[in-house]
Design an enzyme around this catalytic site. Structure first.
Site, mmCIF file in Angstrom:
data_model
loop_
_atom_site.group_PDB
_atom_site.id
_atom_site.type_symbol
_atom_site.label_atom_id
_atom_site.label_comp_id
_atom_site.label_asym_id
_atom_site.label_seq_id
_atom_site.Cartn_x
_atom_site.Cartn_y
_atom_site.Cartn_z
ATOM 1 N N HIS A 162 0.821 -1.229 0.000
ATOM 2 C CA HIS A 162 0.000 0.000 0.000
ATOM 3 C C HIS A 162 0.850 1.272 0.000
ATOM 4 O O HIS A 162 0.314 2.365 -0.199
ATOM 5 C CB HIS A 162 -0.945 0.034 1.213
ATOM 6 C CG HIS A 162 -1.945 -1.085 1.232
ATOM 7 N ND1 HIS A 162 -2.895 -1.241 0.239
ATOM 8 C CD2 HIS A 162 -2.138 -2.109 2.096
ATOM 9 C CE1 HIS A 162 -3.634 -2.324 0.506
ATOM 10 N NE2 HIS A 162 -3.196 -2.862 1.624
ATOM 11 N N ASP A 198 -2.295 -10.756 -2.430
ATOM 12 C CA ASP A 198 -2.863 -10.352 -1.138
ATOM 13 C C ASP A 198 -4.364 -10.068 -1.340
ATOM 14 O O ASP A 198 -4.793 -9.719 -2.450
ATOM 15 C CB ASP A 198 -2.146 -9.078 -0.669
ATOM 16 C CG ASP A 198 -2.542 -8.644 0.727
ATOM 17 O OD1 ASP A 198 -1.795 -8.942 1.665
ATOM 18 O OD2 ASP A 198 -3.606 -7.980 0.867
ATOM 19 N N HIS A 200 -5.937 -7.559 -0.418
ATOM 20 C CA HIS A 200 -6.140 -6.129 -0.692
ATOM 21 C C HIS A 200 -5.383 -5.681 -1.942
ATOM 22 O O HIS A 200 -4.286 -6.177 -2.215
ATOM 23 C CB HIS A 200 -5.660 -5.295 0.507
ATOM 24 C CG HIS A 200 -6.328 -5.670 1.799
ATOM 25 N ND1 HIS A 200 -5.791 -6.590 2.672
ATOM 26 C CD2 HIS A 200 -7.496 -5.248 2.348
ATOM 27 C CE1 HIS A 200 -6.598 -6.720 3.725
ATOM 28 N NE2 HIS A 200 -7.647 -5.922 3.550
ATOM 29 N N ASP A 287 -3.994 -13.339 3.491
ATOM 30 C CA ASP A 287 -5.285 -12.896 4.023
ATOM 31 C C ASP A 287 -6.449 -13.275 3.110
ATOM 32 O O ASP A 287 -7.597 -12.889 3.373
ATOM 33 C CB ASP A 287 -5.286 -11.387 4.349
ATOM 34 C CG ASP A 287 -4.636 -10.531 3.301
ATOM 35 O OD1 ASP A 287 -4.289 -11.059 2.224
ATOM 36 O OD2 ASP A 287 -4.472 -9.315 3.540
HETATM 37 C C1 OKP Z 1 -2.806 -4.497 4.627
HETATM 38 B B1 OKP Z 1 -2.422 -5.631 3.690
HETATM 39 C C2 OKP Z 1 -9.376 -3.151 9.566
HETATM 40 C C3 OKP Z 1 -8.986 -1.819 8.959
HETATM 41 C C4 OKP Z 1 -8.394 -2.009 7.598
HETATM 42 C C5 OKP Z 1 -6.406 -1.607 6.329
HETATM 43 C C6 OKP Z 1 -6.058 -2.996 5.952
HETATM 44 C C7 OKP Z 1 -4.650 -3.052 5.423
HETATM 45 C C8 OKP Z 1 -4.276 -4.404 4.922
HETATM 46 N N1 OKP Z 1 -9.698 -2.987 10.933
HETATM 47 N N2 OKP Z 1 -7.096 -1.458 7.550
HETATM 48 O O1 OKP Z 1 -2.857 -5.473 2.374
HETATM 49 O O2 OKP Z 1 -2.766 -6.931 4.172
HETATM 50 ZN ZN ZN Z 2 -3.945 -7.531 2.685
#
Ligand code: OKP
Ligand code: ZN
Length: 345
Positions: A162, A198, A200, A287
């Site tokens: 990110h 990932d 995300h 994840d």
């Molecule tokens: C990072 B990676 C959840 C809030 C979400 C952002 C998630 C970041 C993920 N309580 N916060 O891509 O695994």
């Molecule tokens: Zn993620």
């Protein structure tokens, strides 16, 4: 598989993140990598420390003012008031759209907003050291690929995908996958693919290479209509200028089944194969696992063996870079399953 790891990650251990306006225990925590390290060791993988210095490449991938902020942030915070040592700073104001981001304010919290995309990326005393050490690990891995090693696993945190040219976000500070790709280019790879699996979308990685045809970015992720990072990751983001056609986003709805995920995964692999990369950087998030507390896909532990096996069919030197994965108990199994699948195809 050779694993690159350093205990320096443990200095990045923010206690809380903000969730629904409340402080909750951080999901992105040292235990994640402790469990992974133990599992890798148990399975007999060779674990080495980073030997390279990533600073020069970090300086190519991220802006000078952002790096300077990161390096000094904790000391600045504590210099405001020694009590801050025990308090986590959070941003509270951001230069959105027409507000000015060319100007760095003197106020620390305002600086934090300037360099953050969210309020979910807490800085700690050891954040810079940990993020820099993760960079050192992936540069070491890229050098090993250059020296003829077919695959390496970079067991790093904090994650990176990110983090953009000029900002942190989503638990990420330095874009580890991006600096691995840059290093591979500099050691002679003409075509590099970053394959981000990932849950995300890796908005930072996409940003950094958006105009580059020599780095293909392919990502399968939760649809940003409902999932973080919300403002990036749509399928019409295809790259810009010479980079047009070298960015592929495959957003999938929350609740996507393992079967549907693998359909997307296999079509991504055939797209990447047509590009004929000299090396692949896998942004490996775990994840996508059904038990992940913040994500909404439903892969099972044995699916991670299939992921490794399918990645191996690309028959291309591969550097794995750890991203997310928050179901801590199963992380060791899920990571070693990817490696086992890749090695035993
Ligand atoms: C990072 B990676 C959840 C809030 C979400 C952002 C998630 C970041 C993920 N309580 N916060 O891509 O695994
Ligand atoms: Zn993620």
């Amino acid at each position: 598989m050779i694993v690159i790891y350093t205990p320096d990650h443990k200095g990045h251990a923010p206690v809380h993140e903000i969730y629904r306006g409340e402080r909750v225990p951080s999901f992105e925590k040292p235990d994640r990598l402790v469990i992974i390290y133990d599992a890798l060791k148990d399975r007999g993988h060779e674990i080495i420390n980073p030997t390279a210095d990533s600073l020069a490449i970090i300086e190519e991938v991220h802006s000078a003012r952002y790096i300077n902020f990161l390096k000094t942030a904790w000391d600045t915070w504590v210099s405001i008031d020694p009590e801050n040592e025990h308090i986590q700073p959070f941003p509270s104001v951001w230069p959105v759209r027409t507000l000015r981001s060319d100007n760095e304010p003197l106020n620390f919290i305002a600086q934090l907003g300037l360099y953050s995309m969210d309020n979910g990326t807490p800085i700690d005393r050891g954040t810079w050291t940990a993020a820099k050490a993760a960079g050192d690990a992936v540069i070491t891995g890229a050098q090993m690929l250059h020296n003829g090693v077919h695959s390496v696993f970079c067991a790093v945190r904090p994650p990176g995908h990110h983090a953009g040219y000029d900002y942190m976000g989503g638990y990420c500070f330095i874009n580890n996958a991006a600096i691995a790709a840059r290093k591979l280019q500099q050691s002679g790879c003409k075509r590099v693919c970053i394959f981000d699996i990932d849950f995300h979308h890796g908005n930072g990685t996409q940003d950094i290479f958006y105009e580059s045809p020599d780095v293909l970015y392919v990502s399968i992720h939760g649809d940003p209509k409902t999932e973080f990072p919300f403002f990036s990751g749509y399928s019409d983001e295809k790259g810009l200028g010479d980079g047009y056609g070298y960015n592929l986003n495959i957003p999938l709805a929350a609740g996507t089944t393992s079967h549907q995920w693998f359909e997307a995964f296999r079509s991504a692999i055939s797209f990447i194969t047509r590009y004929k990369p000299d090396a692949v950087v896998v942004s490996l998030g775990l994840d996508t696992f059904e038990g992940d507390p913040i994500s909404k896909f439903s892969l099972l532990s044995e699916d991670f063996i299939k992921i490794g096996r399918d990645l191996h069919t690309m028959n291309t030197p591969t550097i794995f870079v750890l991203e997310g994965g928050y179901a801590v108990k199963e992380l060791g199994t899920n990571v070693t399953n990817v490696i086992d699948g890749f090695e035993n195809h």
